[in-house]
Write a protein that holds these residues in place. Sequence first.
Motif, mmCIF file in Angstrom:
data_model
loop_
_atom_site.group_PDB
_atom_site.id
_atom_site.type_symbol
_atom_site.label_atom_id
_atom_site.label_comp_id
_atom_site.label_asym_id
_atom_site.label_seq_id
_atom_site.Cartn_x
_atom_site.Cartn_y
_atom_site.Cartn_z
ATOM 1 N N SER A 45 0.850 -1.198 0.000
ATOM 2 C CA SER A 45 0.000 0.000 0.000
ATOM 3 C C SER A 45 0.881 1.241 0.000
ATOM 4 N N ILE A 46 0.580 2.182 -0.868
ATOM 5 C CA ILE A 46 1.389 3.400 -0.990
ATOM 6 C C ILE A 46 0.805 4.492 -0.101
ATOM 7 N N PRO A 47 1.570 5.006 0.854
ATOM 8 C CA PRO A 47 1.078 6.074 1.719
ATOM 9 C C PRO A 47 1.136 7.431 1.016
ATOM 10 N N GLU A 48 0.732 8.476 1.723
ATOM 11 C CA GLU A 48 0.833 9.836 1.182
ATOM 12 C C GLU A 48 2.150 10.503 1.560
ATOM 13 N N LEU A 49 2.868 9.916 2.534
ATOM 14 C CA LEU A 49 4.141 10.504 2.965
ATOM 15 C C LEU A 49 5.021 9.417 3.574
ATOM 16 N N LEU A 50 6.327 9.484 3.279
ATOM 17 C CA LEU A 50 7.315 8.613 3.900
ATOM 18 C C LEU A 50 8.187 9.447 4.826
ATOM 19 N N ILE A 51 8.303 9.026 6.085
ATOM 20 C CA ILE A 51 9.231 9.653 7.033
ATOM 21 C C ILE A 51 10.288 8.604 7.359
ATOM 22 N N THR A 52 11.560 8.915 7.125
ATOM 23 C CA THR A 52 12.600 7.912 7.359
ATOM 24 C C THR A 52 13.840 8.502 8.014
ATOM 25 N N ASP A 53 14.452 7.693 8.859
ATOM 26 C CA ASP A 53 15.762 8.019 9.416
ATOM 27 C C ASP A 53 16.820 7.661 8.364
ATOM 28 N N ILE A 54 18.032 8.166 8.522
ATOM 29 C CA ILE A 54 19.116 7.845 7.599
ATOM 30 C C ILE A 54 20.037 6.787 8.197
ATOM 31 N N GLN A 55 20.547 7.043 9.408
ATOM 32 C CA GLN A 55 21.489 6.138 10.043
ATOM 33 C C GLN A 55 20.746 4.943 10.633
ATOM 34 N N MET A 56 20.775 3.815 9.912
ATOM 35 C CA MET A 56 20.149 2.585 10.391
ATOM 36 C C MET A 56 21.063 1.415 10.058
ATOM 37 N N PRO A 57 21.094 0.384 10.919
ATOM 38 C CA PRO A 57 21.946 -0.782 10.626
ATOM 39 C C PRO A 57 21.449 -1.515 9.393
ATOM 40 N N GLY A 58 22.351 -2.242 8.741
ATOM 41 C CA GLY A 58 21.970 -2.924 7.508
ATOM 42 C C GLY A 58 21.875 -1.908 6.383
ATOM 43 N N ALA A 59 20.786 -1.958 5.643
ATOM 44 C CA ALA A 59 20.559 -0.969 4.593
ATOM 45 C C ALA A 59 20.115 0.340 5.237
ATOM 46 N N ASP A 60 20.823 1.439 4.941
ATOM 47 C CA ASP A 60 20.461 2.708 5.580
ATOM 48 C C ASP A 60 19.325 3.399 4.832
ATOM 49 N N GLY A 61 18.862 4.511 5.437
ATOM 50 C CA GLY A 61 17.736 5.233 4.862
ATOM 51 C C GLY A 61 18.008 5.808 3.492
ATOM 52 N N GLY A 62 19.278 6.040 3.186
ATOM 53 C CA GLY A 62 19.615 6.560 1.865
ATOM 54 C C GLY A 62 19.202 5.611 0.759
ATOM 55 N N LYS A 63 19.385 4.300 1.013
ATOM 56 C CA LYS A 63 18.984 3.299 0.011
ATOM 57 C C LYS A 63 17.466 3.274 -0.153
ATOM 58 N N LEU A 64 16.752 3.477 0.954
ATOM 59 C CA LEU A 64 15.291 3.511 0.878
ATOM 60 C C LEU A 64 14.827 4.722 0.070
#
Length: 441
Positions: A45-64
């Motif tokens: 399901s596609i939301p109207e807004l994505l809020i994401t952190d950048i520094q995360m273990p594994g794949a970081d928010g930049g990849k998202l």
Amino acid sequence: MKSDILIVDDSKDMLEVISRQLKAKGFNTFQATNVFDAVDLLKLSIPELLITDIQMPGADGGKLVKYVKKNFPNLPILVVTGYPSTDAATEVLKDGEIAYLTKPFTREELTAAVDGVLQNQSSQNETISKERKVSPNPKNIIGKAKSLEPTYHLIDRTKDNKVTVLITGESGTGKELVARAIHYEGKFSQKPFVAVNCGAIPENLLEAELFGYEKGAFTGASVERDGFFMAADEGTIFLDEIGNAPAHVQQSLLRAIQEKEIVRVGGRKPKKIDVRIIAATNSDLLEMVEKGRFREDLYYRLNVVRIAVPPLRERQTDIAALVDHFIQKHAPELGKSEVLISDDALEKIKSYRWPGNVRELENAINQALILSDEVILPQHLPAFLNFKAKTPKGAYSPSLKSLKEAEIDHIKYVLEQCDNNKTKAAKILGITRKTITQKLQ
């Protein structure tokens, strides 16, 4: 209708803070603790807004962010980071179309940033932020109250995918009806729907009932047997009163959600399952997490989409329709063709707070049908609906009193209106029976 927002952060505390603040503003929130879960949710399901952190273990928010820009170019993004000067953050934020908010931030700063991103997107792309229409009422839920609109909206958004849903609400509000609406209103309606009351099955049997067992796994297990999860394969399993699940069952549930597989009691070989999990509770699971009575990781796995069912006292405009529905439902069972309700009786019903919610109302109507003939009159209603509001000795008066005295007076007043039924009075007052006794002493 407010927007759906997907929040991605490896800090569960931060997830909860952002989610609570946005829900208080009327937004619907989805949560993910890593990039991979976020991608799975976006596919559903596609939301109207994505809020994401950048520094995360594994794949970081930049990849998202890159994944979203490529696959969902119209989805606005708000980056929330405590390290805006790092290489990863700089790489993301150099795109002028990405809004960002630096930790720590206030509630006002968060809501202002969210509103700003959504308003900006509205001006750029009318199709993304167009006003959402309220979904039509599910067939099995009676009510048009405004407080039900978010419930109907989330039913509509989750009915055609297998995202995990947590339904919250007081006892008797109709949480199972919401779960059934999600299943039977969507494209999986022809698949199994299995409802399990986790509070009604003894703790030592719950795991075997849910996941099945091998022959000889315990005394009495004379044959191998599939559990409720296998019975619900390709469909939906509804886990009511999930807060009652003991620790060892919580561990198995976590595995079922994460790995999409189960292991029978007494067995070793895992079995793959394809089941949508809908859980419900009238308890505060987050409080149980803080007290060590519920697994934190399971809580966040269940709480991907939360649907809060409003109590009946917030649906006053629906009471007349519910009364009519219950009369039509139960009158034929009693051999009665047509039963009406008097205006006086209906007014008494409307003026009551219904701490037991819709279930209590249905029981009251059922009793009235048994005692009445062709018309339900006030005397046919349960006794607690016929109490006359009277002021007990020492109750509210315009004289000056201490807060403690006023509190005791109010407890006495509610008790008198409930015919000294402490259980009912405790529900109305929002305290326990034990607290009532202690305060009166």
